[in-house]
Design an enzyme around this catalytic site. Sequence first.
Site, PDB file in Angstrom:
ATOM      1  N   SER A 134       0.836  -1.257  -0.067  1.00 29.62           N
ATOM      2  CA  SER A 134      -0.113   0.030  -0.021  1.00 29.62           C
ATOM      3  C   SER A 134       0.918   1.335   0.032  1.00 29.62           C
ATOM      4  O   SER A 134       0.352   2.354  -0.100  1.00 29.62           O
ATOM      5  CB  SER A 134      -0.888   0.306   1.188  1.00 29.62           C
ATOM      6  OG  SER A 134      -0.399   0.022   2.433  1.00 29.62           O
ATOM      7  N   HIS A 155      -3.542  -3.979  -5.187  1.00 31.74           N
ATOM      8  CA  HIS A 155      -3.716  -3.453  -3.532  1.00 31.74           C
ATOM      9  C   HIS A 155      -5.032  -3.697  -3.210  1.00 31.74           C
ATOM     10  O   HIS A 155      -5.934  -2.931  -3.801  1.00 31.74           O
ATOM     11  CB  HIS A 155      -3.242  -2.158  -3.634  1.00 31.74           C
ATOM     12  CG  HIS A 155      -3.565  -1.244  -2.263  1.00 31.74           C
ATOM     13  ND1 HIS A 155      -3.889   0.003  -2.232  1.00 31.74           N
ATOM     14  CD2 HIS A 155      -3.292  -1.908  -1.142  1.00 31.74           C
ATOM     15  CE1 HIS A 155      -3.973   0.284  -0.548  1.00 31.74           C
ATOM     16  NE2 HIS A 155      -3.580  -0.922  -0.412  1.00 31.74           N
ATOM     17  N   GLU A 167      -6.726  -1.826  -6.172  1.00 31.87           N
ATOM     18  CA  GLU A 167      -5.870  -0.858  -7.288  1.00 31.87           C
ATOM     19  C   GLU A 167      -4.832  -1.706  -8.085  1.00 31.87           C
ATOM     20  O   GLU A 167      -4.099  -2.464  -7.296  1.00 31.87           O
ATOM     21  CB  GLU A 167      -5.123   0.182  -6.620  1.00 31.87           C
ATOM     22  CG  GLU A 167      -6.053   1.258  -5.785  1.00 31.87           C
ATOM     23  CD  GLU A 167      -5.377   2.147  -4.746  1.00 31.87           C
ATOM     24  OE1 GLU A 167      -5.653   3.399  -4.867  1.00 31.87           O
ATOM     25  OE2 GLU A 167      -4.426   1.842  -4.122  1.00 31.87           O
ATOM     26  N   ASN A 205      -4.375   6.397  -1.297  1.00 30.66           N
ATOM     27  CA  ASN A 205      -3.815   7.032  -0.259  1.00 30.66           C
ATOM     28  C   ASN A 205      -2.867   8.212  -0.731  1.00 30.66           C
ATOM     29  O   ASN A 205      -2.656   9.042   0.206  1.00 30.66           O
ATOM     30  CB  ASN A 205      -2.577   5.939   0.288  1.00 30.66           C
ATOM     31  CG  ASN A 205      -3.305   4.790   1.203  1.00 30.66           C
ATOM     32  OD1 ASN A 205      -3.995   5.323   1.891  1.00 30.66           O
ATOM     33  ND2 ASN A 205      -2.897   3.720   1.135  1.00 30.66           N
TER      34      ASN A 205
END
Length: 539
Positions: A134, A155, A167, A205
């Site tokens: 991540s 991910h 992802e 993120n």
Amino acid sequence: MTDTGATTRAAGAAVAPDRTVAVVGAGTMGQGIAQVALVAGHPVRLYDAAPGRAEQAARAVAGRLDRLVAKGRMAPEERDAAAARLHPAAGLDELADAALVVEAVVERLDVKQELFKALEKVVGDDCLLATNTSSLSVTAIGGALRLPGRFVGMHFFNPAPLLPLVEVVSGFATDTACATRAYETARAWGKTPVACADTPGFIVNRLARPFYAEAFAVYEERAADPATIDAVLRESGGFRMGAFELTDLIGQDVNEAVTTSVWEAFFQDPRFRPSLAQRRLVEAGMLGRKTGRGWYAYDDQGVQRPEPHTAEPADPPAYVVVEGDLAPFGELLDMIRASGVPLRQQEEDGGTRLELPSGGQLAPADGQTSVEFSDVVYFDLALDYREATRIALAAGPDTSPETLAQATGLFQALGKKVSVIGDVPGMIVARTVARLVDLAREAVAKGVASEEDVDTAMRLGVNYPLGPIEWGRRLGRGWAYEVLEEMHRRDPSGRYAPSLALYRHSYAEDGAGAPDAAGGAPDTADPAGAAGERREDGR
């Protein structure tokens, strides 16, 4: 070099369900990914370097399948077949026939690199290798491999069996066909994949940082307490959770580590700067729910959350004078009319304003502050003013008590709770949304992901009520740019400087000119509502 996530995906097939999927790392994420692959019909081998851990994890996965049966979400025979396909592995050599290996081990670059170099010696050259990282660079992990083209990021979000987003991250050397295969495999597993390039934080993120950062900044500026900020984000902004309660759930140490990682990966870009207040919380060991104390206190009964600041009842104004259409907040005019407060429309002379009987003015949050003007109250952005149950107001030291009381009474007459906060530019929701839109526009412009994938990732990955691209469209092309430009003038640290991508997007439509040298909007595009007319008495 591979194409990025915004590229049209080439034809490719998912890993066939009769082919083996191996999961390396038997922690929470590894177990979740193994369960997803099992339910999709694959034989699954689960490996962990710690002796006995794979067997223990396999039993835990089988227990989760039992719970699915108990809830009526899986037939007993399906459970039995899936459990029969799950095999703990004692060594990497048992993964030799895998068509896909997904790694979910500790977030250390050297550990992951060594693992994949060892895997390359075991699996076939047609085996797809994927990391669930991540925070680390997919390019850096794959750079140590003999065949980096077959290496990709997948991910998953925790808990992997429940959350739909994956992802699919293409590193610098990832072959397009391999990224496509990972993408189609995730989709075949019932997930919603999004394709993105290898950038710090990927999509979610990277783009989520302002949601936390701006809430912490408002707190650090002593404009509002955590309970009030969270309430405004939920009840006005439409977010499922506020930033303080969400980071308590995530873990303050985990959230801060991700923020710091993204900040450092972007060479300490001030837009990603971590929070000193959060740092102190981590240093004190107050990590959130898992330690019983974070921004809030927790016990066996749950969170002990203070009440948000809510203004006492106030009388509505005798009337409101409006000039202009209050775009993009025009729905408020219909709400005022429906409330019974008389609305007096004046001929427009180039501005947009709401004037109260006190002579003071009520203005939408635009990145400026009340202290700069003689008698102004700002109101915050709402996802939907009709559905919002709370509105934040901000007043400066020169705002008259009558103007603040009338503004409070007006929103209370519209059925809203009112939270009066300190005089900070952009207030709470407006500054957060403006920064989300900016980072999203920049990510699209730089080829990180498509507009559609950006919005899908933020809705599914962090449960935002709208994707930032769509939110920006609803507010108008220039809205986010104008808010950030005003904030940047008041805080020239670079934290609020609008990106070049947002600048171009805001003023590229219908032949509209770019802002002038002083930063003002062109005559053909006035997203802030010709606010200069409203501020004739400014100092």
